[in-house]
Structure formats: C-alpha cells, structure tokens
Design an enzyme around this catalytic site. Sequence first.
Site, mmCIF file in Angstrom:
data_model
loop_
_atom_site.group_PDB
_atom_site.id
_atom_site.type_symbol
_atom_site.label_atom_id
_atom_site.label_comp_id
_atom_site.label_asym_id
_atom_site.label_seq_id
_atom_site.Cartn_x
_atom_site.Cartn_y
_atom_site.Cartn_z
ATOM 1 N N HIS A 1 100.584 4.729 -14.369
ATOM 2 C CA HIS A 1 101.964 4.249 -13.239
ATOM 3 C C HIS A 1 102.431 6.108 -11.768
ATOM 4 O O HIS A 1 101.691 6.970 -12.767
ATOM 5 C CB HIS A 1 102.679 4.536 -14.363
ATOM 6 C CG HIS A 1 104.415 4.585 -13.272
ATOM 7 N ND1 HIS A 1 104.501 4.242 -13.202
ATOM 8 C CD2 HIS A 1 105.700 5.290 -14.267
ATOM 9 C CE1 HIS A 1 106.149 3.697 -12.513
ATOM 10 N NE2 HIS A 1 106.844 4.801 -13.476
ATOM 11 N N CYS B 1 109.273 1.650 -15.977
ATOM 12 C CA CYS B 1 107.797 1.619 -15.396
ATOM 13 C C CYS B 1 107.347 1.365 -16.634
ATOM 14 O O CYS B 1 105.446 1.118 -15.681
ATOM 15 C CB CYS B 1 108.191 3.510 -14.843
ATOM 16 S SG CYS B 1 109.441 4.052 -13.868
ATOM 17 N N ASN C 1 107.383 6.305 -6.086
ATOM 18 C CA ASN C 1 107.602 4.992 -6.997
ATOM 19 C C ASN C 1 107.594 4.057 -7.229
ATOM 20 O O ASN C 1 109.350 3.854 -7.361
ATOM 21 C CB ASN C 1 107.956 6.076 -8.333
ATOM 22 C CG ASN C 1 108.534 5.660 -10.196
ATOM 23 O OD1 ASN C 1 107.902 4.619 -9.461
ATOM 24 N ND2 ASN C 1 108.758 6.408 -11.098
HETATM 25 O O1 UT7 Z 1 109.014 6.755 -13.775
HETATM 26 C C1 UT7 Z 1 110.133 6.214 -14.576
HETATM 27 C C2 UT7 Z 1 109.526 7.826 -15.295
HETATM 28 N N1 UT7 Z 1 109.989 8.935 -14.291
HETATM 29 C C3 UT7 Z 1 109.224 10.146 -14.217
HETATM 30 O O2 UT7 Z 1 107.890 10.723 -14.922
HETATM 31 C C4 UT7 Z 1 109.795 11.663 -13.327
HETATM 32 C C5 UT7 Z 1 109.873 12.980 -13.966
HETATM 33 N N2 UT7 Z 1 110.581 13.344 -13.297
HETATM 34 C C6 UT7 Z 1 109.512 14.250 -12.556
HETATM 35 O O3 UT7 Z 1 108.926 13.589 -11.697
HETATM 36 C C7 UT7 Z 1 110.723 15.513 -11.422
HETATM 37 O O4 UT7 Z 1 111.415 16.124 -12.488
HETATM 38 C C8 UT7 Z 1 111.170 15.903 -10.387
HETATM 39 C C9 UT7 Z 1 110.484 15.276 -9.258
HETATM 40 C C10 UT7 Z 1 111.935 14.374 -10.760
HETATM 41 C C11 UT7 Z 1 111.853 17.235 -10.387
HETATM 42 O O5 UT7 Z 1 110.824 17.539 -10.641
HETATM 43 P P1 UT7 Z 1 110.907 19.041 -11.273
HETATM 44 O O6 UT7 Z 1 110.116 20.064 -10.597
HETATM 45 O O7 UT7 Z 1 111.122 18.777 -12.780
HETATM 46 O O8 UT7 Z 1 112.597 19.577 -10.755
HETATM 47 P P2 UT7 Z 1 113.587 20.318 -10.847
HETATM 48 O O9 UT7 Z 1 114.453 19.148 -11.152
HETATM 49 O O10 UT7 Z 1 113.268 21.397 -12.167
HETATM 50 O O11 UT7 Z 1 114.073 21.281 -10.094
HETATM 51 C C12 UT7 Z 1 113.657 22.666 -9.591
HETATM 52 C C13 UT7 Z 1 114.790 23.007 -8.043
HETATM 53 C C14 UT7 Z 1 116.130 23.373 -8.306
HETATM 54 O O12 UT7 Z 1 116.391 23.926 -8.017
HETATM 55 P P3 UT7 Z 1 116.741 25.871 -8.784
HETATM 56 O O13 UT7 Z 1 117.825 24.802 -9.673
HETATM 57 O O14 UT7 Z 1 115.913 26.290 -8.970
HETATM 58 O O15 UT7 Z 1 117.510 26.168 -7.382
HETATM 59 C C15 UT7 Z 1 116.758 21.379 -7.995
HETATM 60 O O16 UT7 Z 1 117.852 22.138 -7.558
HETATM 61 O O17 UT7 Z 1 114.355 22.514 -7.891
HETATM 62 C C16 UT7 Z 1 115.626 21.996 -6.800
HETATM 63 N N3 UT7 Z 1 115.493 20.672 -6.749
HETATM 64 C C17 UT7 Z 1 115.438 20.428 -4.694
HETATM 65 N N4 UT7 Z 1 115.324 20.789 -3.568
HETATM 66 C C18 UT7 Z 1 115.139 19.965 -2.628
HETATM 67 C C19 UT7 Z 1 115.398 19.010 -7.051
HETATM 68 N N5 UT7 Z 1 114.770 18.183 -6.007
HETATM 69 C C20 UT7 Z 1 114.945 18.662 -4.411
HETATM 70 C C21 UT7 Z 1 114.377 18.593 -3.498
HETATM 71 N N6 UT7 Z 1 114.640 18.959 -2.602
HETATM 72 N N7 UT7 Z 1 114.246 16.501 -3.621
#
Ligand code: UT7
Length: 333
Positions: A256, A116, A286
């Site tokens: 980004h 990225c 992204n």
């Molecule tokens: O560009 C390259 C660099 N990449 C980045 O900068 C990405 C950085 N990371 C992120 O943007 C975020 O971590 C994500 C968007 C990938 C994920 O968001 P998050 O707020 O960190 O979610 P999480 O992984 O902590 O998950 C929170 C909850 C979980 O459920 P529980 O365990 O709390 O019950 C996940 O299972 O959300 C759940 N979850 C979803 N729910 C609905 C994860 N993905 C989804 C989804 N839809 N697509």
Amino acid sequence: MTKITAAITAIGGFVPEYRLTNKELETLVDTNDEWIRTRTGVEERRILKGEGLATSDMAAPAVLDLCKKRGISPEEIDCIICATVTPDMFFPATANIISDKIGAINAFSFDIAAACSGFLFALTTGTSLVESGRYKKVVVVGADKMSSIVDYSDRATCIIFGDGAGAVLLEPNQEGNGVMDSILRSDGSGKNYLHMKAGGSAKPASIETVMAKEHYIYQEGQAVFKFAVKGMADVSYELLQRNNLTGEDIAWLVPHQANLRIIDATANRMGLPKEKVMINIQKYGNTTAATIPLCLWDWENQLKKGDNIVLAAFGGGFTWGATLIKWAYNSVE
Ligand code: UT7
C-alpha cells in the site's frame, strides 16, 4: 478432486488527468516540495475534477479496461466487489452503480469498507467466491476519490492523498496458481487516530458539523505511522514464515502506498531489495483502496507466470493484512 484456486487473469486501471503537484500545494498550504518528498515520497497526485463526477466514474473505466484486455463482455461478470471509503452515495453501494454504468447486468455487487486495506479484504472475499466453485468471473475493484474528503487547508493530510481506481478479474485456475494465502487483521480501537468525525449515524450531517469541518479526514499522522510500520511489516513477515518462504523466494512486494518510509520498513523486514518493491507513490500519492491494484496495473508487463508476489496493506480501522499470490499468466503486451 483438486482444489479450485482463484487467479488474477486481467488488470484494469484509471487515473484522472489532473495532476496536483507539490508546487501547487505550496500555494494552498504552508508546505514545501522538499518536505513532502522526503517525509512521504509523493511528488504529485491525480485529482478527479468535474461537477458530479464520483468514485464510480473512475472504477467503471478501470473495470472496462480489464474486460477489454481479457476479451470479455461485462455481461459475463458474476460479481463485482468495490472497496472504497468514498462511495458515490451512502447507499446504494458504489459497486451497484458501477454495474449499471458498464452493463454488468448479470452480476451481484456490493461494497467493502476497510479503508486502505479494502482491496486486500475484497480480494480475499472474491477469492472465496471463486474457490467455492460457484462463481467464475469475480471483479474486485479498489477505488477512491480521496479529494472529496480531503481538507485542502490541512497540510497534514492534503499532501498525501490522491484519486484513482484499479481492478482485477478473478477466475478459477486449474494449475494451482492464484491467491495462495492471506492474513487479514482489524482493530477498531484504531478509529480514534484515523476517521471522519461526522456524516455517519453517530453524528449525522448538520450545519454545525459542516462549519466544524467534520466531513474531512481526521488523522493523527505519527500514531498511524507507528502502527502502520509494525502492522504491515509484521503481517508480511508472518505470511512468509507460514508459507516457508524467505525474501529470496519473492519476486515482488506490492505495498500500500501511504508513505515511502513505511514501504521501506516492510521491505527491510522481509529481506527484500528495493528493486523488488513496486513504488508509484511519487505519481499518484495515497489513493487508499486503489494503491495496490494501480501498482499491479503499472507493473503488469513485468509479472511472470509462477512469480511469488506479496501484497501488503495498512489503513484506517485499523485494518491491515498481507496476501500471497502465485502469478498465473505472462502478459502478452
Ligand atoms: O493510508 C492510511 C494510513 N495512513 C498512513 O499510513 C499515514 C501514516 N503517517 C504518515 O505518513 C506521516 O505521519 C505523515 C506524512 C502524515 C506526517 O509525517 P511525520 O513525519 O509524521 O510528520 P509530523 O506529523 O511528525 O510533523 C513533523 C513536523 C511538524 O513540525 P514541528 O512540530 O516539528 O515543528 C509538523 O508541523 O513537520 C510539520 N509538518 C509539515 N511541514 C511542512 C506537518 N505537515 C507538514 C507539511 N509541510 N505538509
């Protein structure tokens, strides 16, 4: 002798027609529009559909777009640098294929892989070529067909990424405008959190790697998120400090587009209000190396000569960085 600076003199872009909406993703994985919007800011992303179509098929029209705007022929281009993590093939470089597709017969061309942050790394490289005095027209293109490495059964990644390409032309500037400064960083230990497991020399493709879905993006989202917030905000702040600037001196932040929450954190650290931040994550998602040039493409008409603009990125590697530009032209459109 006055120092030659390298200025962006034209911007081109290309996004595929197909819009993959949050609603459609709801039919593929267990997710919902509300979660995706609030956790990431994405509403839809563009997907390149069509047998055999590749990253170069988006990059080539983006470069032709800037040639047309600047009124130059591809034969005048000295060098094409393509930032991508989704090359058409392992080799040759996608930049070589772009050169061939557009008829840039006098250019040497190569790829840069910095995920990225690829566009910023390529922009700094291209800037040095122009500043050397040896090259007059250097094209930097960020392009990724992320849909080719996204697992559409993995809700943690498939909601984020999209396809697209953006390109800029760098030319020598006599007025002291252009790329002023850059801080670029990398930390390879970050590979554990964001990578593709197989297909490289460490683990060549095999039936087993395909069955184990190891040719897709692997991301530990939360860990990457923490590094990204700190990395992008710290480096942008450091860039302001070492150039004796504050948020008030900055016309635009071009971040980004990985996650709206990471963008907000960077803008806050720099003391910038939302009106000064380019955000198009809602319509493209992204697009990895393409996010920053696609923002410039979307906002080109609002950029004014003399504007201070900060580009900032964070991505796989880990790689991150920020670049300060003094904008060199008023758009005629
Ligand atoms: O560009 C390259 C660099 N990449 C980045 O900068 C990405 C950085 N990371 C992120 O943007 C975020 O971590 C994500 C968007 C990938 C994920 O968001 P998050 O707020 O960190 O979610 P999480 O992984 O902590 O998950 C929170 C909850 C979980 O459920 P529980 O365990 O709390 O019950 C996940 O299972 O959300 C759940 N979850 C979803 N729910 C609905 C994860 N993905 C989804 C989804 N839809 N697509």
